[in-house]
Design a protein around this motif. Structure first.
Motif, PDB file in Angstrom:
ATOM      1  N   LEU A  88       0.976  -1.298  -0.077  1.00  0.00           N
ATOM      2  CA  LEU A  88       0.144   0.085   0.061  1.00  0.00           C
ATOM      3  C   LEU A  88       0.876   1.229   0.003  1.00  0.00           C
ATOM      4  O   LEU A  88       1.925   1.389   0.624  1.00  0.00           O
ATOM      5  N   SER A  95      -9.085   4.585   0.759  1.00  0.00           N
ATOM      6  CA  SER A  95      -9.726   4.663  -0.469  1.00  0.00           C
ATOM      7  C   SER A  95      -8.992   5.088  -1.757  1.00  0.00           C
ATOM      8  O   SER A  95      -9.120   4.384  -2.757  1.00  0.00           O
ATOM      9  N   ASN A  97      -5.771   4.283  -1.952  1.00  0.00           N
ATOM     10  CA  ASN A  97      -5.173   2.890  -2.399  1.00  0.00           C
ATOM     11  C   ASN A  97      -5.871   2.261  -3.216  1.00  0.00           C
ATOM     12  O   ASN A  97      -5.227   1.716  -4.191  1.00  0.00           O
ATOM     13  N   MET A  98      -7.115   2.156  -2.912  1.00  0.00           N
ATOM     14  CA  MET A  98      -7.914   1.119  -3.549  1.00  0.00           C
ATOM     15  C   MET A  98      -8.268   1.615  -4.803  1.00  0.00           C
ATOM     16  O   MET A  98      -8.509   0.663  -5.807  1.00  0.00           O
ATOM     17  N   LEU A 114     -15.621   0.360  -5.999  1.00  0.00           N
ATOM     18  CA  LEU A 114     -15.182   0.590  -4.570  1.00  0.00           C
ATOM     19  C   LEU A 114     -16.255   0.152  -3.552  1.00  0.00           C
ATOM     20  O   LEU A 114     -16.160  -0.338  -2.542  1.00  0.00           O
ATOM     21  N   VAL A 143      -7.519  -4.225   3.117  1.00  0.00           N
ATOM     22  CA  VAL A 143      -7.344  -3.205   2.159  1.00  0.00           C
ATOM     23  C   VAL A 143      -6.670  -3.708   0.947  1.00  0.00           C
ATOM     24  O   VAL A 143      -7.197  -3.471  -0.382  1.00  0.00           O
ATOM     25  N   ARG A 147      -8.231  -3.757  -2.693  1.00  0.00           N
ATOM     26  CA  ARG A 147      -7.450  -3.101  -3.857  1.00  0.00           C
ATOM     27  C   ARG A 147      -7.380  -4.177  -5.154  1.00  0.00           C
ATOM     28  O   ARG A 147      -7.746  -3.724  -6.232  1.00  0.00           O
ATOM     29  N   ILE A 150     -10.659  -4.290  -7.101  1.00  0.00           N
ATOM     30  CA  ILE A 150     -10.992  -3.419  -8.003  1.00  0.00           C
ATOM     31  C   ILE A 150     -10.934  -3.533  -9.493  1.00  0.00           C
ATOM     32  O   ILE A 150     -11.999  -3.553 -10.273  1.00  0.00           O
TER      33      ILE A 150
END
Ligand code: ATP
Length: 224
Positions: A88, A95, A97-98, A114, A143, A147, A150
């Motif tokens: 990360l 958010s 990062n994702m 997201l 997280v 990610r 996504i």
């Protein structure tokens, strides 16, 4: 079949790392890839993702040979990868990062995706505006999983997702992974032993010194 690997060899800098790998995962199923440190799990996952090239053999995804496709094209087919180290960006929010893979791959509906990730893991929505560096290691794993979801929602490759995660968060991570299967995703989970994945997976593959064989849950049973 979602993933079908045949006679795959991978070398790194001239050193043979994977030899004659044959492995398949039916659509919507979950498989474990179990092997000690240095056995070749990360190398195999990186080869599936196109981050390392094969010296022989083939990798097919939903019947299409993807072995020669660059990794971004594999990502476009919705294959995604959660690396062992979380990677990360510490100063960006959760958010942000994702959303990075959405920005990097020009994915237009990143915000929608997201929202889907947040519905799957509401706890990360709660810390969405915090910087990644403020999270615990286990929270960062959640997280990192979010990610990975996504760009890709068909085949997800999880490299040691439970490594270094406290028991409470490991249980939560197991629940989320089970939810992914329920959503119809195909999942490969690499682990050094099957302590977390045994109850989750349909089949296990053993990897030892760069060779793969049937594991404790025989994959041929799940293929029948
Ligand atoms: P770990 O959990 O320790 O990462 P792993 O099962 O994922 O274990 P790999 O990282 O795939 O194992 O490594 C497999 C073998 O390939 C190891 O012997 C490792 O030393 C070797 N290897 C990996 N990357 C390289 C590299 N860049 N150059 C040379 N050898 C490498």
């Amino acid at each position: 079949m979602s993933l079908e690997i045949a006679n795959l060899d991978v070398s790194i800098e001239g050193i043979s790392i994977l030899r004659d790998i044959n492995l398949s995962i039916p659509q919507g199923q979950m498989a474990g890839l179990i092997g000690h440190n240095g056995a070749g799990k990360t190398t195999l996952i990186r080869a599936i993702m196109g981050l390392l090239s094969a010296t022989r053999g083939s990798i097919a995804f939903k019947g299409q040979d993807i072995s020669k496709l660059p990794s971004h094209r594999r990502a476009n087919l919705r294959i995604s990868y959660m690396p062992e180290d979380r990677r990360l960006i510490p100063d960006l929010t959760v958010s942000e990062n994702m959303l990075m893979p959405a920005w990097a791959n020009n994915i237009k509906d990143g915000e929608e995706r997201l929202k889907w990730v947040y519905s799957l893991m509401p706890e990360i929505a709660d810390f969405g505006e915090r910087k990644a560096l403020q999270l615990s290691g286990g929270q960062q794993k959640l997280v990192a999983l979010g990610r990975a979801l996504i760009p890709g929602r068909e085949l997800i490759l999880l490299d040691e997702p439970f490594e270094g995660v406290a028991p409470v968060l490991a249980r939560r991570l197991s629940e989320v992974i089970a939810d992914l299967r329920a959503e119809g995703l195909t999942v490969l989970i690499a682990e050094s032993d099957d302590s977390h994945s045994a109850d989750l997976v349909d089949a296990t593959w053993r990897i030892e010194r760069g060779s793969v064989s049937a594991g404790r849950k025989d994959p041929s049973a799940s293929l029948a």
